[in-house]
Design an enzyme around this catalytic site. Structure first.
Site, short mmCIF file in Angstrom:
data_model
loop_
_atom_site.label_atom_id
_atom_site.label_comp_id
_atom_site.label_asym_id
_atom_site.label_seq_id
_atom_site.Cartn_x
_atom_site.Cartn_y
_atom_site.Cartn_z
N GLU A 189 -5.02 4.28 -9.62
CA GLU A 189 -4.89 4.51 -11.06
C GLU A 189 -6.05 5.31 -11.65
OE1 GLU A 189 -2.41 3.93 -12.91
OE2 GLU A 189 -1.16 2.58 -11.74
N GLU A 223 -6.06 -8.96 9.41
CA GLU A 223 -7.25 -9.41 8.69
C GLU A 223 -8.20 -10.19 9.60
OE1 GLU A 223 -6.32 -13.58 6.48
OE2 GLU A 223 -5.21 -11.86 5.72
#
Length: 323
Positions: free
Chosen positions: A100, A131
């Protein structure tokens, strides 16, 4: 500075793995003990009550967030970059916030980057197993030439993600700014970092599902971090996004309204100014308010590090209109 624990390739303790039941984010919430039996309206109301917690958690972390804004802005002002790094929901939220920044602040795409375990495919398909690879976070940063002048925000709701811990520890070793963001107390899950941000949202209504309150608080915190940093870098004037990238009709309309509100410029004149300014709202504003040329506006902004308010105070360009 928190030193935390250096993560290996896998965090394991015997074949059964590590018991994380003590973590705040893994505990059971008594408010939702009968979640599967609640009528839908009451279920929604329970969520609404619990979703007040993220805002409270972010507010409690205000001093650490402010410290992080100042530290990150200093790195970026000196030419460094900001990296959000995480796995699963945490990593996806980082990618979202990074994506953004260019349209909102006309920042270079490489200035704020989201690093997600598993890369782009993990945005759409779960790859949470990645992860557990502590060295993978380091490798992903190295692939982006992460260095001492950069800033890293390692995001891990439960604070134990090896992918994040390994990257934070390595970033500290490089002399970079390392910021930890988690939703458990530091004593439950120490993390290697320079600045330690803890968003204590409490147990989730769906036990362990940190895409809920923890995810909401993380999104709020990232909103504050990126916006605060861009404010410090001069990409905001008042509360207007004067560096907005005019890439579609909605953003063009926003740019024209900014010119109208801040420089009393009507839409037709604003469109002409935007064209002359090469699409730069900030440059067009300076041209409108001080009656300078596009070249003069560019030079003034360069002299003042892109800060419109400082450029407006430049004695070389007396102000003719509102600020």
């Amino acid at each position: 500075m928190s030193t935390g624990l250096r993560s290996g390739d896998r965090e394991r303790s015997g074949s059964a793995g590590v018991d994380r039941g003590h973590l705040l984010t893994e505990q059971s919430n008594p408010a939702s003990a009968d979640l599967d039996q609640l009528p839908s309206l009451e279920l929604v109301r329970v969520f609404c009550r619990e979703d007040l917690r993220p805002q409270q958690a972010v507010e409690a972390a205000a001093p650490q967030l402010a410290e992080a804004i100042e530290a990150i802005a200093a790195r970026l002002a000196a030419g460094g970059r900001l990296f959000y790094l995480g796995a699963g929901t945490s990593g996806r939220l980082g990618v979202l916030d990074a994506a953004e920044c260019p349209p909102t602040f006309c920042s270079a795409p490489e200035q704020v980057q989201g690093v997600l375990a598993g890369g782009a495919p993990a945005l759409l398909r779960s790859s949470e197993g990645l992860e557990d690879l502590g060295e993978a976070g380091i490798a992903d940063l190295q692939a982006r030439t992460f260095g001492p002048g950069d800033a890293l925000v390692g995001i891990a709701a439960g604070g134990t993600t090896p992918y994040v811990l390994g990257a934070l520890s390595w970033a500290l070793e490089q002399g970079a700014l390392a910021i930890a963001l988690a939703c458990v107390p530091a004593e439950q899950a120490p993390m290697p970092c320079t600045i330690d941000i803890r968003l204590l949202t409490g147990p989730e209504l769906l036990t362990g599902s940190t895409r809920l309150k923890a995810g909401t608080a993380t999104k709020m915190a990232l909103n504050i971090l990126s916006t605060g940093v861009m404010v410090r870098l001069g990409k905001v004037h008042g509360n207007r996004m004067v560096d907005v990238a005019v890439t579609n009709s909605k953003l063009e309309d926003r740019a024209l309204r900014i010119l109208r509100d801040l420089a009393a410029v009507e839409r037709d004149q604003g469109a002409l100014l935007l064209q002359q300014a090469g699409g730069s709202v900030k440059r067009a504003l300076l041209m409108a308010i001080t009656a300078c040329t596009a070249e003069e506006a560019t030079a003034a902004l360069e002299r003042h590090g892109g800060r419109l308010r400082d450029a407006l105070s430049d004695p070389a360009h007396p102000v003719n209109g509102p600020q």
